[in-house]
Design an enzyme around this catalytic site. Structure first.
Site, PDB file in Angstrom:
ATOM      1  N   LYS A  52     -19.433   1.232  20.375  1.00  0.00           N
ATOM      2  CA  LYS A  52     -20.042   2.489  20.793  1.00  0.00           C
ATOM      3  C   LYS A  52     -21.121   2.297  21.847  1.00  0.00           C
ATOM      4  O   LYS A  52     -21.535   3.265  22.475  1.00  0.00           O
ATOM      5  CB  LYS A  52     -20.575   3.255  19.585  1.00  0.00           C
ATOM      6  CG  LYS A  52     -19.536   3.636  18.555  1.00  0.00           C
ATOM      7  CD  LYS A  52     -18.334   4.413  19.079  1.00  0.00           C
ATOM      8  CE  LYS A  52     -18.632   5.702  19.753  1.00  0.00           C
ATOM      9  NZ  LYS A  52     -17.465   6.633  19.733  1.00  0.00           N
ATOM     10  N   SER A 269     -13.059  -0.545   9.659  1.00  0.00           N
ATOM     11  CA  SER A 269     -12.025  -0.005  10.546  1.00  0.00           C
ATOM     12  C   SER A 269     -11.255  -1.134  11.227  1.00  0.00           C
ATOM     13  O   SER A 269     -10.092  -0.958  11.595  1.00  0.00           O
ATOM     14  CB  SER A 269     -12.625   0.959  11.575  1.00  0.00           C
ATOM     15  OG  SER A 269     -13.449   0.278  12.486  1.00  0.00           O
TER      16      SER A 269
HETATM   17  N1  PMP Z   1     -14.615   2.175  13.936  1.00  0.00           N
HETATM   18  C1  PMP Z   1     -15.939   2.273  13.780  1.00  0.00           C
HETATM   19  C2  PMP Z   1     -16.611   1.358  12.814  1.00  0.00           C
HETATM   20  C3  PMP Z   1     -16.657   3.241  14.501  1.00  0.00           C
HETATM   21  O1  PMP Z   1     -17.979   3.356  14.334  1.00  0.00           O
HETATM   22  C4  PMP Z   1     -15.962   4.100  15.377  1.00  0.00           C
HETATM   23  C5  PMP Z   1     -16.708   5.173  16.100  1.00  0.00           C
HETATM   24  N2  PMP Z   1     -16.894   6.327  15.294  1.00  0.00           N
HETATM   25  C6  PMP Z   1     -14.584   3.963  15.501  1.00  0.00           C
HETATM   26  C7  PMP Z   1     -13.942   2.988  14.776  1.00  0.00           C
HETATM   27  C8  PMP Z   1     -13.760   4.868  16.385  1.00  0.00           C
HETATM   28  O2  PMP Z   1     -14.107   4.798  17.744  1.00  0.00           O
HETATM   29  P1  PMP Z   1     -13.950   6.090  18.663  1.00  0.00           P
HETATM   30  O3  PMP Z   1     -15.133   6.976  18.378  1.00  0.00           O
HETATM   31  O4  PMP Z   1     -13.975   5.560  20.049  1.00  0.00           O
HETATM   32  O5  PMP Z   1     -12.688   6.771  18.303  1.00  0.00           O
END
Ligand code: PMP
Length: 307
Positions: A52, A269
């Site tokens: 991010k 994630s």
């Molecule tokens: N995984 C994690 C741990 C995140 O913090 C985020 C951001 N919310 C994402 C995946 C997804 O990224 P994006 O916001 O670019 O879809």
């Protein structure tokens, strides 16, 4: 620029270290071979600890260029964690005050990290998740338009643009154009939208897969179950070839294996995204898959997975 800064490889502040993250090959999982390879875009190497940083910097720069952000304004947005930390880190380096609306139940690592950077935290209801934080932040921005600059990561095209102009080109160069699959999680969808757009322009045959939790009550922090959420304005499902619905337990299992067999201490994630890649390579004869792992495991130590 003074001479000392030049000697320091043109790094004028920590924000110059955002991006240019490594690509790392997986070796320890069943199903991998010279014909079926998986590479990890290791986003926890960013200075704020997550992918991010890229989106936050892009939205802050865009705000400055469009004269929506100046030294008198406070950067304010909703975030469940990583974007909040990215704003706080960049705000501290560039001299902006930062306020974050975040559900009250974010973990202690995140609270303390935000406080350490000097950001102010405004809590929204723990029962309303990231959508409750979005609604609260919007209310504050419309009540005090002269006080706040709200990047609004869910609806700001500078978010996917960060990935179109950095994450995508970096991956393409790192694999010398030989990528067959691109897999990333969907939170705001900035990573998936921007990176997929760049890669598809280079080669429309690259298969792009977006990963979402398989139900609304999941444990995959940072990812959104879009069917039961406020749909991000930047999200266009038709830009992706497929959605992989990740089960929380199976994702945690892969996350633990990434630590034990690959030495990669990653977040929830990351497990979900690699789970999607391992399922995909079962279906085909040849693949060079690139997976984005957004953050590291230190951010989740108190969460009960590691003991
Ligand atoms: N995984 C994690 C741990 C995140 O913090 C985020 C951001 N919310 C994402 C995946 C997804 O990224 P994006 O916001 O670019 O879809």
């Amino acid at each position: 620029m003074d001479n000392l800064s030049k000697q320091l490889n043109n790094i004028n502040s920590i924000v110059d270290l955002i991006g240019d993250t490594p690509l790392i090959k997986l070796n320890g999982f069943n199903g991998l071979s010279s014909d079926k390879q998986i590479f990890i875009k290791a986003e926890w190497f960013n200075p704020g600890g997550s992918i991010k940083d890229r989106a936050a910097l892009s939205m802050i720069k865009d705000g400055i260029n469009k004269k929506k952000l100046n030294s008198k304004k406070i950067i304010m947005d909703s975030s469940s964690g990583n974007t909040a930390i990215a704003y706080a880190m960049i705000g501290s380096a560039l001299g902006f005050k930062v306020e974050l609306v975040t559900p009250e139940n974010i973990n202690i690592e995140r609270k303390k990290t935000l406080q350490a950077y000097g950001a102010k935290i405004i809590y929204s209801s723990p029962f309303e998740g990231s959508d409750g934080a979005i609604i609260e932040a919007r209310k504050m921005a419309s009540k005090f338009p002269d006080k706040y600059f709200m990047p609004d990561q869910y609806n700001n095209e500078a978010n996917p643009l960060a990935h179109y102009s950095t994450t995508g080109p970096e991956i393409w160069d790192q694999v010398d154009g030989k990528i067959t699959h691109f897999i990333s999680g969907i939170g705001t969808s900035g990573t998936a939208m921007g990176t997929s757009k760049f890669l598809k322009e280079k080669n429309p045959n690259i298969k792009t897969i977006g990963v979402q939790p398989d139900n609304s009550l999941h444990g995959l922090e940072g990812l959104k179950h879009i069917p039961s959420s406020i749909v991000p304005g930047i999200y266009k499902e038709s830009n992706l070839d497929e959605i992989f619905w990740a089960n929380t337990e199976e994702s945690y299992d892969v996350m633990e294996k990434l630590v034990k067999y690959e030495g990669m201490f990653v977040g929830h994630s990351g497990g979900a995204v690699v789970l999607a890649a391992l399922e995909e390579i079962k279906k085909i004869e040849q693949a060079i898959v690139v997976c984005v792992i957004p953050d590291g495991g230190y951010r989740y130590l108190s969460g009960g997975v590691w003991w």
